[in-house]
Design an enzyme around this catalytic site. Structure first.
Site, PDB file in Angstrom:
ATOM      1  N   GLY A   1      -8.664  -3.851 -12.946  1.00  0.00           N
ATOM      2  CA  GLY A   1      -8.374  -3.432 -11.583  1.00  0.00           C
ATOM      3  C   GLY A   1      -7.820  -2.020 -11.516  1.00  0.00           C
ATOM      4  O   GLY A   1      -8.099  -1.175 -12.380  1.00  0.00           O
ATOM      5  N   TYR A   2      -7.036  -1.758 -10.475  1.00  0.00           N
ATOM      6  CA  TYR A   2      -6.448  -0.435 -10.248  1.00  0.00           C
ATOM      7  C   TYR A   2      -5.525  -0.034 -11.387  1.00  0.00           C
ATOM      8  O   TYR A   2      -5.351   1.150 -11.657  1.00  0.00           O
ATOM      9  CB  TYR A   2      -5.678  -0.417  -8.928  1.00  0.00           C
ATOM     10  CG  TYR A   2      -6.581  -0.350  -7.728  1.00  0.00           C
ATOM     11  CD1 TYR A   2      -6.958   0.873  -7.194  1.00  0.00           C
ATOM     12  CD2 TYR A   2      -7.080  -1.506  -7.145  1.00  0.00           C
ATOM     13  CE1 TYR A   2      -7.807   0.951  -6.095  1.00  0.00           C
ATOM     14  CE2 TYR A   2      -7.931  -1.444  -6.042  1.00  0.00           C
ATOM     15  CZ  TYR A   2      -8.286  -0.204  -5.526  1.00  0.00           C
ATOM     16  OH  TYR A   2      -9.135  -0.131  -4.448  1.00  0.00           O
TER      17      TYR A   2
ATOM     18  N   ARG B   1     -17.326  -6.212 -10.794  1.00  0.00           N
ATOM     19  CA  ARG B   1     -16.381  -5.145 -11.118  1.00  0.00           C
ATOM     20  C   ARG B   1     -16.706  -4.504 -12.459  1.00  0.00           C
ATOM     21  O   ARG B   1     -16.705  -3.288 -12.611  1.00  0.00           O
ATOM     22  CB  ARG B   1     -14.955  -5.708 -11.164  1.00  0.00           C
ATOM     23  CG  ARG B   1     -14.097  -5.051 -10.134  1.00  0.00           C
ATOM     24  CD  ARG B   1     -12.654  -5.398 -10.174  1.00  0.00           C
ATOM     25  NE  ARG B   1     -12.061  -4.684  -9.019  1.00  0.00           N
ATOM     26  CZ  ARG B   1     -10.797  -4.720  -8.701  1.00  0.00           C
ATOM     27  NH1 ARG B   1      -9.945  -5.431  -9.415  1.00  0.00           N
ATOM     28  NH2 ARG B   1     -10.340  -4.050  -7.671  1.00  0.00           N
TER      29      ARG B   1
ATOM     30  N   THR C   1       1.456 -12.125  -3.629  1.00  0.00           N
ATOM     31  CA  THR C   1       2.459 -13.008  -3.041  1.00  0.00           C
ATOM     32  C   THR C   1       1.828 -14.385  -2.820  1.00  0.00           C
ATOM     33  O   THR C   1       0.690 -14.490  -2.361  1.00  0.00           O
ATOM     34  CB  THR C   1       2.939 -12.429  -1.688  1.00  0.00           C
ATOM     35  OG1 THR C   1       3.411 -11.102  -1.919  1.00  0.00           O
ATOM     36  CG2 THR C   1       4.058 -13.263  -1.097  1.00  0.00           C
TER      37      THR C   1
ATOM     38  N   SER D   1       1.223  -6.484 -15.843  1.00  0.00           N
ATOM     39  CA  SER D   1       1.364  -6.846 -14.431  1.00  0.00           C
ATOM     40  C   SER D   1       2.840  -6.826 -14.047  1.00  0.00           C
ATOM     41  O   SER D   1       3.719  -7.002 -14.889  1.00  0.00           O
ATOM     42  CB  SER D   1       0.848  -8.265 -14.190  1.00  0.00           C
ATOM     43  OG  SER D   1      -0.486  -8.393 -14.575  1.00  0.00           O
ATOM     44  N   THR D   2       3.090  -6.644 -12.761  1.00  0.00           N
ATOM     45  CA  THR D   2       4.456  -6.706 -12.244  1.00  0.00           C
ATOM     46  C   THR D   2       4.813  -8.174 -12.014  1.00  0.00           C
ATOM     47  O   THR D   2       4.097  -8.885 -11.318  1.00  0.00           O
ATOM     48  CB  THR D   2       4.559  -5.924 -10.926  1.00  0.00           C
ATOM     49  OG1 THR D   2       4.152  -4.578 -11.184  1.00  0.00           O
ATOM     50  CG2 THR D   2       5.969  -5.945 -10.377  1.00  0.00           C
TER      51      THR D   2
ATOM     52  N   GLU E   1      -1.185   5.194  -6.908  1.00  0.00           N
ATOM     53  CA  GLU E   1      -2.593   5.441  -6.625  1.00  0.00           C
ATOM     54  C   GLU E   1      -2.748   6.810  -5.975  1.00  0.00           C
ATOM     55  O   GLU E   1      -1.844   7.290  -5.286  1.00  0.00           O
ATOM     56  CB  GLU E   1      -3.143   4.324  -5.733  1.00  0.00           C
ATOM     57  CG  GLU E   1      -3.272   3.032  -6.523  1.00  0.00           C
ATOM     58  CD  GLU E   1      -3.711   1.845  -5.683  1.00  0.00           C
ATOM     59  OE1 GLU E   1      -4.419   2.037  -4.688  1.00  0.00           O
ATOM     60  OE2 GLU E   1      -3.328   0.722  -6.040  1.00  0.00           O
TER      61      GLU E   1
ATOM     62  N   CYS F   1       1.771  -3.114  -3.491  1.00  0.00           N
ATOM     63  CA  CYS F   1       2.945  -3.497  -4.301  1.00  0.00           C
ATOM     64  C   CYS F   1       4.306  -3.482  -3.620  1.00  0.00           C
ATOM     65  O   CYS F   1       5.102  -4.383  -3.865  1.00  0.00           O
ATOM     66  CB  CYS F   1       2.980  -2.657  -5.557  1.00  0.00           C
ATOM     67  SG  CYS F   1       1.642  -3.108  -6.670  1.00  0.00           S
TER      68      CYS F   1
ATOM     69  N   GLN G   1       5.703  -4.101  -0.666  1.00  0.00           N
ATOM     70  CA  GLN G   1       6.135  -5.295   0.052  1.00  0.00           C
ATOM     71  C   GLN G   1       6.158  -6.517  -0.875  1.00  0.00           C
ATOM     72  O   GLN G   1       7.134  -7.266  -0.917  1.00  0.00           O
ATOM     73  CB  GLN G   1       5.203  -5.534   1.240  1.00  0.00           C
ATOM     74  CG  GLN G   1       5.522  -6.818   1.956  1.00  0.00           C
ATOM     75  CD  GLN G   1       4.730  -6.952   3.233  1.00  0.00           C
ATOM     76  OE1 GLN G   1       4.654  -6.035   4.038  1.00  0.00           O
ATOM     77  NE2 GLN G   1       4.138  -8.107   3.422  1.00  0.00           N
TER      78      GLN G   1
END
Ligand code: NAD
Ligand code: UGA
Length: 461
Positions: free
Chosen positions: A14-15, A38, A90, A127-128, A162, A273, A275
């Protein structure tokens, strides 16, 4: 002694996974994803994400030391070190819905590593995640592993933004690595530090404990977002008093304890990210029986919601309390400039507000496709498209979007909006012609001289 990392696997293209791994030199990196489309895009001329400088980096390394594949198992088996860079959105339902991070993708990837690995691996949380997630990962890995396989878990959160990802990755303020403070943990940490040392100065590679590393990521995002909510809260005071938020932010930012960056008032922060990570921190605080702490951080998100709705209401108020049937041009759909990413973009909130008021909206963004805009407007299919279709147009140019518009609303700070032929745009607008600058990028004086009625955030005049 620390092992030398020769092969890296990154789960999640991903990003974060794509750019972070594309910049790694001297090591073979395979980035894998379950999403065939992707991966195909990463292997084509049209990369799946728009990011300045990314094309050159990927095209320079692809097929040499950089590979993209859907063969997750093979890449896991061959790697000494595995980045887990999957999405952690979330949670939408169940315990913690609306706040807690959904760790199902992370756990599935972790389980896959345990099931497939035939030799010891360093597993890196990219990942966060909530604080102490590495504990759960270790339990999953140990419970599913083959005899003789040992797993070391590191936390190595990503701080790229980004739009500037490649610069951020080439010259990071810091690289953070968290590990257990055991011999094995420290050796694994050293192995990953050596990968970064290929291009990052040693003094910028920080090594800390696992839990500090995990929490530092949530802390950094919460404090960055808090600065924006603070400046946005002050922007409301400016509007009510005649002070100017750019001047206030400039004066405040000159204090070296504060610093000048990240003090730009706006229509509200967006992105996948801020929020999510604050809500994650709120949930963590509540789980730890710290309701006052939870309330404190929650206010950062609440202020952001307030800023978005305050701005939307201002548009309606200024257009003499009704926008029903009026054409409104929305300039910019991405959550910030230089990205095609629209996740949590404030433009979506504004568009929905205008549609509820029965306005006709005309959207232009230089990087976001019409398909993506429709996905956002229908909340990925949850909201029916038919009823809003007659009210939405997506334009290929600013001129087209603004033609005959009763209000022009800047939602994203794209550079090209600063140098538009505003006189020409004005000539094609009904009178009075209103501009709402949600990003404080326009030359207010010049536009006013042309004849526009300009409303910006954080100015009282
Ligand atoms: P993303 O949705 O763009 O990418 C995640 C990818 O992981 C997807 O392509 C998905 O198909 C893939 N995936 C999910 N489960 C998988 C599995 N089991 N096996 C293989 N692939 C799988 O997300 P992102 O924006 O790259 O964010 C990833 C993480 O990085 C998140 O935790 C986020 O909070 C964090 N982060 C993001 C940014 C950012 O700028 N976007 C910056 C720093 C940190
Ligand atoms: C942010 C952080 O800056 C990164 O360090 C972090 O790695 C990342 O989140 C993440 O964890 O995903 P990002 O969301 O990509 O990066 O972009 P930012 O530049 O932080 O902008 C976020 C939002 O805040 C945007 O909508 C932007 O327009 C807004 N913003 C930013 C302001 O309104 N004012 C500012 O002064 C700065």
């Amino acid at each position: 002694a620390p092992i030398t990392v020769k092969k890296i696997c990154c789960i999640g293209a991903g990003y974060v996974g794509g750019p972070t791994c594309a910049v790694i030199p001297n090591v073979t990196v395979t980035i894998v994803d379950l999403n065939q489309q992707r991966i195909d895009a990463w292997n084509s001329d049209e990369l799946p994400i728009y990011e300045p400088g990314l094309d050159a980096v990927v095209k320079g390394a692809r097929g040499k030391n950089l590979f993209f594949s859907t063969d997750v198992d093979k890449a896991i088996e061959e790697a000494d070190l595995i980045f887990v860079s999957v999405n952690t959105p979330t949670k939408k339902s169940g315990i913690g819905a609306g706040f807690a991070a959904d760790l199902k993708f992370l756990q599935l990837a972790t389980r896959r590593i345990a099931e497939v690995a035939k030799s010891s691996k360093i597993v890196v949380e990219k990942s966060t995640v909530p604080c102490r997630t590495a504990d759960a990962m270790r339990t999953i890995l140990e419970a599913n592993s083959k005899p003789g396989c040992h797993f070391d878990i590191l936390s190595n959160p990503e701080f790229l933004a980004e739009g500037t990802a490649i610069d951020d990755l080439h010259a990071p303020d810091r690289v953070l690595i968290g590990s257990l403070q055991t011999k094995q943990g420290l050796d694994a940490c050293e192995a990953l530090a050596n990968v970064y040392a290929n291009w990052v100065p040693r003094e910028r590679i920080l090594t800390v404990g696992l839990w500090s590393s995990e929490l530092s990521k949530l802390a950094a995002n919460a404090m960055l977002a808090q600065r924006i909510s603070s400046v946005n809260a002050l922007s409301a005071i400016c509007e009510a008093t005649g002070a100017n938020i750019d001047e206030v932010a400039f004066a405040v930012g000159k204090d070296t304890r504060m610093g000048a960056k990240f003090l730009k008032a706006s229509v509200g922060f967006g992105g996948s990210c801020f929020q999510k990570d604050i809500l994650n921190l709120v949930y963590l605080s509540e789980s730890l029986h710290l309701p006052e702490v939870a309330k404190y951080w929650r206010a950062v998100v609440e202020m952001n919601e307030y800023q978005k709705s305050r701005f939307a209401n201002k548009v309606v108020d200024t257009l003499f309390n009704t926008i029903t049937g009026k054409k409104i041009a929305i300039l910019g759909w991405a959550f910030k400039k230089d990205t095609g990413d629209t996740r949590e973009s404030p433009a979506i909130t504004l568009a929905n507000h205008f549609l509820t008021e029965k306005a006709r909206i005309n959207i232009y963004d230089p990087q976001v496709s019409a398909d993506q805009i429709w996905l956002d407007l229908t909340d990925y299919g949850d909201v029916p498209a038919e009823p809003i279709k007659p009210h939405v147009t997506i334009s290929q140019s600013v001129e087209e979007a603004c033609h005959n518009a009763e209000a022009i609303v800047i939602c994203t700070e794209w550079d090209e909006f600063k140098t538009l032929d505003w006189q020409k745009i004005y000539d094609n607008c009904p009178r009075p012609a209103f501009v709402f600058d949600g990003r404080l990028i326009l030359d207010r004086k010049a536009l006013t001289e042309i004849g526009f009625k300009v409303t910006s955030i954080g100015t009282g005049d």
